[in-house]
Design a protein around this motif. Structure first.
Motif, mmCIF file in Angstrom:
data_model
loop_
_atom_site.group_PDB
_atom_site.id
_atom_site.type_symbol
_atom_site.label_atom_id
_atom_site.label_comp_id
_atom_site.label_asym_id
_atom_site.label_seq_id
_atom_site.Cartn_x
_atom_site.Cartn_y
_atom_site.Cartn_z
ATOM 1 N N ASN A 35 -6.703 8.207 5.557
ATOM 2 C CA ASN A 35 -6.887 7.936 4.134
ATOM 3 C C ASN A 35 -7.340 9.162 3.339
ATOM 4 O O ASN A 35 -7.442 9.101 2.122
ATOM 5 C CB ASN A 35 -7.901 6.809 3.921
ATOM 6 C CG ASN A 35 -7.454 5.507 4.529
ATOM 7 O OD1 ASN A 35 -7.970 5.105 5.575
ATOM 8 N ND2 ASN A 35 -6.489 4.857 3.930
ATOM 9 N N TRP A 53 -7.044 1.185 0.851
ATOM 10 C CA TRP A 53 -6.270 -0.004 0.492
ATOM 11 C C TRP A 53 -7.157 -1.231 0.409
ATOM 12 O O TRP A 53 -6.680 -2.339 0.174
ATOM 13 C CB TRP A 53 -5.113 -0.194 1.471
ATOM 14 C CG TRP A 53 -4.297 1.059 1.527
ATOM 15 C CD1 TRP A 53 -4.229 1.952 2.570
ATOM 16 C CD2 TRP A 53 -3.490 1.610 0.480
ATOM 17 N NE1 TRP A 53 -3.427 3.010 2.216
ATOM 18 C CE2 TRP A 53 -2.953 2.822 0.946
ATOM 19 C CE3 TRP A 53 -3.172 1.193 -0.821
ATOM 20 C CZ2 TRP A 53 -2.116 3.623 0.176
ATOM 21 C CZ3 TRP A 53 -2.342 1.992 -1.587
ATOM 22 C CH2 TRP A 53 -1.819 3.191 -1.084
ATOM 23 N N GLN A 64 -6.964 -7.191 0.543
ATOM 24 C CA GLN A 64 -6.455 -5.897 0.992
ATOM 25 C C GLN A 64 -5.037 -5.724 0.454
ATOM 26 O O GLN A 64 -4.260 -6.671 0.386
ATOM 27 C CB GLN A 64 -6.469 -5.828 2.515
ATOM 28 C CG GLN A 64 -6.165 -4.444 3.043
ATOM 29 C CD GLN A 64 -6.375 -4.348 4.543
ATOM 30 O OE1 GLN A 64 -6.471 -5.346 5.238
ATOM 31 N NE2 GLN A 64 -6.449 -3.146 5.060
ATOM 32 N N TYR A 65 -4.716 -4.514 0.049
ATOM 33 C CA TYR A 65 -3.400 -4.126 -0.481
ATOM 34 C C TYR A 65 -3.096 -4.696 -1.862
ATOM 35 O O TYR A 65 -1.965 -4.625 -2.320
ATOM 36 C CB TYR A 65 -2.269 -4.442 0.504
ATOM 37 C CG TYR A 65 -2.431 -3.715 1.809
ATOM 38 C CD1 TYR A 65 -2.255 -2.340 1.872
ATOM 39 C CD2 TYR A 65 -2.796 -4.390 2.961
ATOM 40 C CE1 TYR A 65 -2.434 -1.656 3.065
ATOM 41 C CE2 TYR A 65 -2.975 -3.716 4.153
ATOM 42 C CZ TYR A 65 -2.795 -2.352 4.205
ATOM 43 O OH TYR A 65 -2.980 -1.679 5.377
ATOM 44 N N GLU A 66 -4.101 -5.245 -2.548
ATOM 45 C CA GLU A 66 -3.907 -5.625 -3.948
ATOM 46 C C GLU A 66 -3.940 -4.372 -4.819
ATOM 47 O O GLU A 66 -3.304 -4.307 -5.863
ATOM 48 C CB GLU A 66 -5.003 -6.590 -4.395
ATOM 49 C CG GLU A 66 -4.941 -6.927 -5.878
ATOM 50 C CD GLU A 66 -6.053 -7.850 -6.312
ATOM 51 O OE1 GLU A 66 -5.753 -9.028 -6.565
ATOM 52 O OE2 GLU A 66 -7.221 -7.381 -6.389
ATOM 53 N N ALA A 68 -4.859 0.196 -4.794
ATOM 54 C CA ALA A 68 -5.219 1.455 -4.152
ATOM 55 C C ALA A 68 -6.566 1.851 -4.743
ATOM 56 O O ALA A 68 -6.775 1.739 -5.956
ATOM 57 C CB ALA A 68 -4.181 2.525 -4.447
ATOM 58 N N CYS A 96 2.130 3.357 -5.033
ATOM 59 C CA CYS A 96 1.821 1.933 -5.185
ATOM 60 C C CYS A 96 3.092 1.122 -5.459
ATOM 61 O O CYS A 96 3.252 0.025 -4.920
ATOM 62 C CB CYS A 96 0.806 1.730 -6.312
ATOM 63 S SG CYS A 96 -0.867 2.257 -5.875
ATOM 64 N N ARG A 99 4.890 0.373 -2.368
ATOM 65 C CA ARG A 99 4.183 -0.581 -1.510
ATOM 66 C C ARG A 99 3.985 -1.953 -2.166
ATOM 67 O O ARG A 99 3.409 -2.841 -1.558
ATOM 68 C CB ARG A 99 2.811 -0.021 -1.129
ATOM 69 C CG ARG A 99 2.868 1.217 -0.266
ATOM 70 C CD ARG A 99 1.481 1.803 -0.100
ATOM 71 N NE ARG A 99 1.470 2.986 0.723
ATOM 72 C CZ ARG A 99 0.928 3.042 1.929
ATOM 73 N NH1 ARG A 99 0.347 1.973 2.450
ATOM 74 N NH2 ARG A 99 0.942 4.158 2.610
ATOM 75 N N ILE A 101 2.026 -2.555 -4.769
ATOM 76 C CA ILE A 101 0.613 -2.652 -5.138
ATOM 77 C C ILE A 101 0.489 -2.572 -6.650
ATOM 78 O O ILE A 101 1.105 -1.720 -7.289
ATOM 79 C CB ILE A 101 -0.195 -1.551 -4.421
ATOM 80 C CG1 ILE A 101 -0.195 -1.859 -2.926
ATOM 81 C CG2 ILE A 101 -1.599 -1.422 -4.990
ATOM 82 C CD1 ILE A 101 -0.798 -0.806 -2.060
#
Length: 145
Positions: A35, A53, A64-66, A68, A96, A99, A101
Motif C-alpha cells: 500500500n 482500501w 472495504q473497497y468502498e 481509497a 478507483c 476498481r 471504487i
C-alpha cells in the motif's frame, strides 16, 4: 516522509513525529507494504503516500473497497507548489474507476489551514469532524470519483 515532516516542524506546523514514521508504526492491518506508493518524474521521487482500501480508525463503518484512503501524503520540497496534489488525485481517480471504487477519502487535523486549503482546492469536501481524546478535532475529507 521524514524529510517533509522535519521541514514542516521547522516551520511550526503540527506534523507527524518521526516515531510515527517507522515500519513498526506504519505497517498495519489496513496498510501493508504493497500500500506504500511513490510518485516519480524523470527518475526522481516527487511524492510518497499510503493508499489503503479500508480505514478502520476513521471510517470504521465503511465497507472495504468502498473508497481509497489516502494517508501520509507528502511532496518532496523541490516539487512543492507544482500541482502534485492534483496530479496524484487524478491518478487515484483513474485507479478507483478501474476498481469500481466511488470515493477517495483522507483525514487531517481540522485546524491545519494550509492542508485544508490544498485538499479543498483539489476538490475534496469535509464530510465529518471527529473530536479526539487529545482535544484535537480531525476533519474527514471525501472526493467522489
Amino acid at each position: 516522509m521524514r524529510a517533509v515532516a522535519a521541514w514542516g516542524r521547522g516551520r511550526g506546523y503540527r506534523v507527524w513525529p518521526d516515531e510515527w514514521l517507522t515500519e513498526e508504526e506504519l505497517i498495519t492491518p489496513n496498510a501493508r507494504p504493497e500500500n506504500f506508493c511513490i510518485g516519480m518524474m524523470a527518475g526522481e521521487i516527487v511524492c510518497a503516500f499510503i493508499l489503503q482500501w479500508a480505514d478502520s480508525d476513521y471510517w470504521p463503518d465503511a465497507p472495504q473497497y468502498e473508497a481509497a484512503y489516502l494517508h501520509k501524503f507528502c511532496v518532496c520540497r523541490k516539487f512543492a507548489g507544482m500541482g502534485m496534489t492534483g496530479l496524484v488525485t487524478e491518478a487515484l481517480r483513474a485507479e478507483c474507476r478501474k476498481r469500481g471504487i466511488r470515493y477517495i477519502r483522507l483525514d487531517t487535523g481540522l485546524d491545519e489551514e494550509a492542508v485544508k486549503s490544498i485538499y479543498l482546492n483539489a476538490g475534496f469536501k469535509i464530510v465529518d469532524v471527529i473530536d479526539c481524546r487529545n482535544g484535537r478535532a480531525m476533519a474527514l475529507y471525501e472526493l467522489e470519483v
